[in-house]
Design an enzyme around this catalytic site. Structure first.
Site, mmCIF file in Angstrom:
data_model
loop_
_atom_site.group_PDB
_atom_site.id
_atom_site.type_symbol
_atom_site.label_atom_id
_atom_site.label_comp_id
_atom_site.label_asym_id
_atom_site.label_seq_id
_atom_site.Cartn_x
_atom_site.Cartn_y
_atom_site.Cartn_z
ATOM 1 N N GLU A 72 -27.922 -62.826 -29.271
ATOM 2 C CA GLU A 72 -26.529 -63.268 -29.240
ATOM 3 C C GLU A 72 -26.473 -64.795 -29.195
ATOM 4 O O GLU A 72 -26.461 -65.391 -28.108
ATOM 5 C CB GLU A 72 -25.833 -62.692 -28.000
ATOM 6 C CG GLU A 72 -25.701 -61.190 -28.003
ATOM 7 C CD GLU A 72 -24.371 -60.764 -27.387
ATOM 8 O OE1 GLU A 72 -23.597 -60.107 -28.079
ATOM 9 O OE2 GLU A 72 -24.102 -61.133 -26.235
ATOM 10 N N GLY A 98 -17.397 -65.130 -29.479
ATOM 11 C CA GLY A 98 -16.032 -65.311 -28.988
ATOM 12 C C GLY A 98 -15.111 -66.053 -29.936
ATOM 13 O O GLY A 98 -15.514 -66.520 -31.008
ATOM 14 N N HIS A 137 -26.118 -61.558 -20.279
ATOM 15 C CA HIS A 137 -25.113 -61.982 -21.264
ATOM 16 C C HIS A 137 -24.836 -63.475 -21.063
ATOM 17 O O HIS A 137 -24.869 -63.973 -19.935
ATOM 18 C CB HIS A 137 -23.831 -61.161 -21.092
ATOM 19 C CG HIS A 137 -22.867 -61.397 -22.207
ATOM 20 N ND1 HIS A 137 -22.050 -62.496 -22.245
ATOM 21 C CD2 HIS A 137 -22.629 -60.712 -23.347
ATOM 22 C CE1 HIS A 137 -21.337 -62.469 -23.367
ATOM 23 N NE2 HIS A 137 -21.672 -61.395 -24.048
ATOM 24 N N GLY A 143 -17.865 -57.639 -29.351
ATOM 25 C CA GLY A 143 -16.995 -57.853 -28.199
ATOM 26 C C GLY A 143 -15.562 -57.568 -28.610
ATOM 27 O O GLY A 143 -15.064 -56.449 -28.482
ATOM 28 N N ASN A 202 -18.797 -54.255 -26.057
ATOM 29 C CA ASN A 202 -18.682 -54.999 -24.798
ATOM 30 C C ASN A 202 -17.206 -55.335 -24.574
ATOM 31 O O ASN A 202 -16.669 -56.237 -25.208
ATOM 32 C CB ASN A 202 -19.538 -56.280 -24.890
ATOM 33 C CG ASN A 202 -19.420 -57.142 -23.645
ATOM 34 O OD1 ASN A 202 -18.810 -56.744 -22.651
ATOM 35 N ND2 ASN A 202 -20.002 -58.330 -23.697
ATOM 36 N N TRP A 203 -16.594 -54.581 -23.683
ATOM 37 C CA TRP A 203 -15.151 -54.762 -23.450
ATOM 38 C C TRP A 203 -14.853 -55.984 -22.575
ATOM 39 O O TRP A 203 -13.698 -56.331 -22.370
ATOM 40 C CB TRP A 203 -14.563 -53.517 -22.788
ATOM 41 C CG TRP A 203 -14.592 -52.276 -23.627
ATOM 42 C CD1 TRP A 203 -15.126 -52.123 -24.880
ATOM 43 C CD2 TRP A 203 -14.057 -50.990 -23.274
ATOM 44 N NE1 TRP A 203 -14.966 -50.838 -25.320
ATOM 45 C CE2 TRP A 203 -14.308 -50.110 -24.351
ATOM 46 C CE3 TRP A 203 -13.388 -50.487 -22.149
ATOM 47 C CZ2 TRP A 203 -13.918 -48.769 -24.340
ATOM 48 C CZ3 TRP A 203 -12.995 -49.150 -22.125
ATOM 49 C CH2 TRP A 203 -13.264 -48.309 -23.225
ATOM 50 N N LYS A 204 -15.873 -56.563 -22.008
ATOM 51 C CA LYS A 204 -15.709 -57.722 -21.099
ATOM 52 C C LYS A 204 -14.661 -57.398 -20.026
ATOM 53 O O LYS A 204 -14.586 -56.247 -19.586
ATOM 54 C CB LYS A 204 -15.374 -58.976 -21.904
ATOM 55 C CG LYS A 204 -16.402 -59.222 -23.021
ATOM 56 C CD LYS A 204 -16.359 -60.592 -23.615
ATOM 57 C CE LYS A 204 -17.436 -60.696 -24.686
ATOM 58 N NZ LYS A 204 -17.590 -62.020 -25.222
ATOM 59 N N SER A 259 -19.335 -62.298 -32.722
ATOM 60 C CA SER A 259 -18.296 -62.207 -33.759
ATOM 61 C C SER A 259 -18.577 -61.139 -34.812
ATOM 62 O O SER A 259 -18.258 -61.329 -35.998
ATOM 63 C CB SER A 259 -18.061 -63.560 -34.432
ATOM 64 O OG SER A 259 -17.666 -64.523 -33.474
#
Ligand code: PGA
Length: 252
Positions: free
Chosen positions: A164, A170, A94, A232, A8-10, A211
């Site tokens: 998640e 994060g 998400h 991520g 997930n490149w956000k 993470s």
């Protein structure tokens, strides 16, 4: 069952060239995987450039979509549009979308639209906080029931659910989720699906995100009951992401 690793490149890659370099580096190092699917999820604007940069071996996912196939929704991107350009997966629900107001009901409608368009939904869910009580189970059960209401057991078998826990996501995460905590949540997800569909034979893949890195990934696969992971930050470094994929492949 094949494992799956979804990056997930956000909104963290800001130029087309950087998105293409990342995709190419990952793809170039990941030939000949036997038991692991790999998906990269760039921002909408980078989907087509990333597809053009690759060699076609890695599947592409979007990070969100609108619930309707078309219409007067300024600034939105529909499942039909995503499918048309060759997207195979869509992340839904998400926690960063839920924070912006997305509900289980919204996720439920999107799950159906994404399947109708011929893509695979990746339904993200997880509790905001975890203490030493079982309260997380109720949160997860409600999210599973409401997000997947009305989805048949056959359809369920082809979707992906990502556990998640918000507290482990994060750089501001409280701490890492342990493999045992992951296992407990994944069992709760399977238990809820079993209650919704008695005698369900084919089960969906349930993966872990929050993470994930090359040092902790093996624990989620070996002891956490995860059928894959959704990193991520670690998906933005090609070497790191490739290591994660290789570890998943070797433990699956
Ligand atoms: P993280 O993000 O790996 O950077 O914690 C995971 C996610 O938000 O999907």
């Amino acid at each position: 069952m094949k494992a799956i690793v979804i990056g997930n490149w956000k909104m963290k890659i800001t130029t087309v060239i950087d998105a293409q370099i990342l995709a190419r580096s990952v793809e170039g190092s990941l030939r000949s995987l036997e038991s692991t699917d790999v998906v990269m999820c760039p921002s909408h604007v980078h989907l087509v450039p990333v597809m053009h940069a690759g060699f076609g071996g890695i599947m592409i996912g979007a990070q969100n979509c609108h619930k309707e196939p078309k219409g007067s929704f300024t600034g939105s991107v529909s499942p039909t549009q995503l499918r048309d350009i060759g997207v195979s997966y869509v992340l839904l629900g998400h926690s960063e979308r839920r924070k912006a107001g997305e509900t289980n009901g919204d996720v439920n409608i999107k799950v159906r639209s994404v399947m109708r368009a011929g893509m695979i939904p990746v339904v993200c869910l997880g509790e905001d906080t975890r203490d030493d009580t079982d309260s997380y189970k109720e949160v997860i059960k409600t999210q599973v029931r409401e997000s997947l209401d009305g989805v048949s057991s056959d359809e369920l078998a082809s979707i992906i659910i990502a556990y998640e826990p918000v507290w482990a996501i994060g750089s501001k995460a409280n701490r890492e989720c342990t493999p045992i905590e992951c296992k407990q949540a994944i069992e709760t997800i399977h238990e809820t699906l079993g209650e919704m569909h008695q005698g369900m034979i084919r089960k969906p893949r349930v993966i872990y995100g929050g993470s994930v890195n090359r040092d902790n990934v093996a624990g989620y696969i070996l002891h956490g009951k995860a059928n894959g992971v959704l990193p991520g930050r670690a998906s933005l470094d090609p070497d790191h992401f490739v290591d994660i994929v290789r570890i998943v492949e070797s433990h699956n």
